[in-house]
Design an enzyme around this catalytic site. Sequence first.
Site, PDB file in Angstrom:
ATOM      1  N   GLU A 129       8.583 -10.560 -29.974  1.00  0.00           N
ATOM      2  CA  GLU A 129       8.442  -9.129 -29.718  1.00  0.00           C
ATOM      3  C   GLU A 129       9.306  -8.750 -28.522  1.00  0.00           C
ATOM      4  O   GLU A 129       8.864  -8.891 -27.376  1.00  0.00           O
ATOM      5  CB  GLU A 129       6.982  -8.788 -29.402  1.00  0.00           C
ATOM      6  CG  GLU A 129       6.009  -9.123 -30.502  1.00  0.00           C
ATOM      7  CD  GLU A 129       4.771  -8.232 -30.455  1.00  0.00           C
ATOM      8  OE1 GLU A 129       4.480  -7.632 -31.485  1.00  0.00           O
ATOM      9  OE2 GLU A 129       4.131  -8.131 -29.406  1.00  0.00           O
TER      10      GLU A 129
ATOM     11  N   ASN B  59      -1.988  -5.453 -34.729  1.00  0.00           N
ATOM     12  CA  ASN B  59      -2.570  -5.541 -33.387  1.00  0.00           C
ATOM     13  C   ASN B  59      -2.992  -4.135 -32.984  1.00  0.00           C
ATOM     14  O   ASN B  59      -2.152  -3.290 -32.695  1.00  0.00           O
ATOM     15  CB  ASN B  59      -1.513  -6.099 -32.420  1.00  0.00           C
ATOM     16  CG  ASN B  59      -1.978  -6.053 -30.973  1.00  0.00           C
ATOM     17  OD1 ASN B  59      -3.154  -5.812 -30.692  1.00  0.00           O
ATOM     18  ND2 ASN B  59      -1.055  -6.279 -30.045  1.00  0.00           N
ATOM     19  N   TRP B  60      -4.299  -3.897 -32.986  1.00  0.00           N
ATOM     20  CA  TRP B  60      -4.784  -2.540 -32.713  1.00  0.00           C
ATOM     21  C   TRP B  60      -4.722  -2.182 -31.231  1.00  0.00           C
ATOM     22  O   TRP B  60      -4.928  -1.035 -30.866  1.00  0.00           O
ATOM     23  CB  TRP B  60      -6.234  -2.395 -33.197  1.00  0.00           C
ATOM     24  CG  TRP B  60      -6.402  -2.451 -34.684  1.00  0.00           C
ATOM     25  CD1 TRP B  60      -5.437  -2.762 -35.619  1.00  0.00           C
ATOM     26  CD2 TRP B  60      -7.605  -2.185 -35.407  1.00  0.00           C
ATOM     27  NE1 TRP B  60      -5.979  -2.704 -36.876  1.00  0.00           N
ATOM     28  CE2 TRP B  60      -7.300  -2.355 -36.787  1.00  0.00           C
ATOM     29  CE3 TRP B  60      -8.904  -1.829 -35.048  1.00  0.00           C
ATOM     30  CZ2 TRP B  60      -8.264  -2.176 -37.783  1.00  0.00           C
ATOM     31  CZ3 TRP B  60      -9.858  -1.654 -36.036  1.00  0.00           C
ATOM     32  CH2 TRP B  60      -9.543  -1.819 -37.393  1.00  0.00           C
ATOM     33  N   LYS B  61      -4.516  -3.174 -30.386  1.00  0.00           N
ATOM     34  CA  LYS B  61      -4.544  -2.951 -28.929  1.00  0.00           C
ATOM     35  C   LYS B  61      -5.877  -2.266 -28.571  1.00  0.00           C
ATOM     36  O   LYS B  61      -6.881  -2.554 -29.204  1.00  0.00           O
ATOM     37  CB  LYS B  61      -3.309  -2.160 -28.503  1.00  0.00           C
ATOM     38  CG  LYS B  61      -2.020  -2.812 -29.041  1.00  0.00           C
ATOM     39  CD  LYS B  61      -0.766  -2.265 -28.472  1.00  0.00           C
ATOM     40  CE  LYS B  61       0.428  -3.020 -29.082  1.00  0.00           C
ATOM     41  NZ  LYS B  61       1.708  -2.638 -28.526  1.00  0.00           N
TER      42      LYS B  61
ATOM     43  N   GLU C 202       2.060  -7.142 -23.072  1.00  0.00           N
ATOM     44  CA  GLU C 202       1.215  -6.238 -22.271  1.00  0.00           C
ATOM     45  C   GLU C 202       0.254  -7.034 -21.399  1.00  0.00           C
ATOM     46  O   GLU C 202      -0.073  -6.620 -20.281  1.00  0.00           O
ATOM     47  CB  GLU C 202       0.460  -5.272 -23.205  1.00  0.00           C
ATOM     48  CG  GLU C 202       1.391  -4.214 -23.766  1.00  0.00           C
ATOM     49  CD  GLU C 202       1.027  -3.709 -25.154  1.00  0.00           C
ATOM     50  OE1 GLU C 202      -0.117  -3.902 -25.598  1.00  0.00           O
ATOM     51  OE2 GLU C 202       1.920  -3.117 -25.801  1.00  0.00           O
TER      52      GLU C 202
ATOM     53  N   SER D 188       7.958  -1.787 -32.981  1.00  0.00           N
ATOM     54  CA  SER D 188       8.287  -0.589 -33.757  1.00  0.00           C
ATOM     55  C   SER D 188       8.515  -0.871 -35.242  1.00  0.00           C
ATOM     56  O   SER D 188       9.409  -0.291 -35.863  1.00  0.00           O
ATOM     57  CB  SER D 188       9.496   0.132 -33.147  1.00  0.00           C
ATOM     58  OG  SER D 188       9.196   0.545 -31.821  1.00  0.00           O
TER      59      SER D 188
ATOM     60  N   HIS E 113       0.576 -11.762 -25.318  1.00  0.00           N
ATOM     61  CA  HIS E 113       1.261 -10.493 -25.607  1.00  0.00           C
ATOM     62  C   HIS E 113       1.914  -9.964 -24.328  1.00  0.00           C
ATOM     63  O   HIS E 113       1.371 -10.122 -23.237  1.00  0.00           O
ATOM     64  CB  HIS E 113       0.250  -9.482 -26.162  1.00  0.00           C
ATOM     65  CG  HIS E 113       0.921  -8.278 -26.739  1.00  0.00           C
ATOM     66  ND1 HIS E 113       1.376  -7.255 -25.954  1.00  0.00           N
ATOM     67  CD2 HIS E 113       1.250  -7.958 -28.014  1.00  0.00           C
ATOM     68  CE1 HIS E 113       1.954  -6.339 -26.729  1.00  0.00           C
ATOM     69  NE2 HIS E 113       1.889  -6.748 -27.984  1.00  0.00           N
TER      70      HIS E 113
ATOM     71  N   GLY F 144       6.546  -0.105 -29.019  1.00  0.00           N
ATOM     72  CA  GLY F 144       6.064   1.262 -28.806  1.00  0.00           C
ATOM     73  C   GLY F 144       7.153   2.246 -28.437  1.00  0.00           C
ATOM     74  O   GLY F 144       6.876   3.359 -27.985  1.00  0.00           O
TER      75      GLY F 144
ATOM     76  N   GLY G 221       2.005  -2.864 -34.247  1.00  0.00           N
ATOM     77  CA  GLY G 221       1.116  -2.172 -33.320  1.00  0.00           C
ATOM     78  C   GLY G 221       0.732  -0.816 -33.877  1.00  0.00           C
ATOM     79  O   GLY G 221      -0.114  -0.704 -34.779  1.00  0.00           O
ATOM     80  N   GLY G 222       1.369   0.231 -33.384  1.00  0.00           N
ATOM     81  CA  GLY G 222       1.020   1.615 -33.731  1.00  0.00           C
ATOM     82  C   GLY G 222       0.845   1.866 -35.221  1.00  0.00           C
ATOM     83  O   GLY G 222      -0.113   2.521 -35.645  1.00  0.00           O
TER      84      GLY G 222
HETATM   85  P1  13P Z   1       4.450  -1.260 -31.865  1.00  0.00           P
HETATM   86  O1  13P Z   1       4.486  -1.648 -33.330  1.00  0.00           O
HETATM   87  O2  13P Z   1       3.559  -0.100 -31.586  1.00  0.00           O
HETATM   88  O3  13P Z   1       5.839  -1.113 -31.324  1.00  0.00           O
HETATM   89  O4  13P Z   1       3.778  -2.500 -31.096  1.00  0.00           O
HETATM   90  C1  13P Z   1       4.232  -3.778 -31.332  1.00  0.00           C
HETATM   91  C2  13P Z   1       3.291  -4.735 -30.710  1.00  0.00           C
HETATM   92  O5  13P Z   1       3.197  -4.839 -29.497  1.00  0.00           O
HETATM   93  C3  13P Z   1       2.455  -5.553 -31.605  1.00  0.00           C
HETATM   94  O6  13P Z   1       1.811  -6.580 -30.902  1.00  0.00           O
END
Ligand code: 13P
Length: 250
Positions: free
Chosen positions: A168, A11-13, A98, A214, A96, A174, A235-236
Site C-alpha cells: 500500500e 479494511n473498514w478502518k 495508519e 484508492s 497498516h 485515500g 479502504g473507502g
Molecule cells: P483507500 O482504498 O481508501 O485508499 O484505503 C486503502 C487502505 O488503506 C486499505 O487498507
Amino acid sequence: MENRRPLIAGNWKMHKSILESVEFVNQLLPLVADSLVDIMIAPPFTSLFAVSEIIKDSNVDLGAQNLFWEKNGAFTGEISPLMLLSAGCRYVIIGHSERRQYFGETDETVNKKINAAMEAGLIPIFCIGETESQREEGKTFSVLDKQIKMGLEGLTLKEDRMLVIAYEPVWAIGTGKTALPGQVQEVHLYLRNLLEKTSGKRHAAAIRILYGGSVKPDNISELMALPDVDGALVGGASLNADTFSKIIHF
Ligand code: 13P
C-alpha cells in the site's frame, strides 16, 4: 498466477456501528454468493462478533484490523490473537501505514504481531509501503526491503497460505491517486523476489501479494490483470456493499 486464489479484502478502518455493520453484511452476502475469489472484511473490533454470526456459513471471511502480541494480561485496551479467533476472525491486518503513522508501530512491533498472529493460526495481512517523499527520493525499494526483512525476521512459514502481503503506497491511500499499473507490477515482482530470499521459492510463489490504495470498481480489473497482483486491500470503496461487490466481480 501460479495457484494463488485472488483475495479481495475490505479494511473498514474506523467506520460503522454494529447495526450498520450488520446491515452491510446482509446486503453484501447475496451479492457475492456466486464469487469464486476469497473475500474478507475487517470491521472495527466492536462489530466482529455480530458480523461473524451472520457470515459464518458464507463465502466471506472475517478479519481484524490490529492485535496485540501477548496472550492475555494487564494490557489495558489491547486485544489478543485468541480473542480475535474467538470472535470469528481468520485474518488480521498488521502494520497498516495508519498504525505506523499515528500509533507508533515500528518494524519491530509489526514483527511481534505477525509472529503472534501466525502462532495462533490467524493469517496476517502484512502491510508495507513507501511514502511520497521516499518514492521521490528513490528510496522505494530500500524502504520495502527493510519493512519485509524486519517484519518477517525469525519467522518460518509452515504452510503456503499462512501469510498475505499488502503493498500500500502511502501516497495512494485515500487520495484517489492509484499507483500506475507499471509501478504496481514493478514493486510486486520485486517483493516476490525478495520473499524468495526470506521465505524460500515455494512460499514466495504461493504468498498472495495484494495491492491497496484508492482501489475502485473502475481500476480493479487492470490491477488484477498484472501477473504479480493477487488481490486488493480496499479502504473507502469497501464501505458500500454494491461498490465492494463490483470490485469482487472484477
Ligand atoms: P483507500 O482504498 O481508501 O485508499 O484505503 C486503502 C487502505 O488503506 C486499505 O487498507
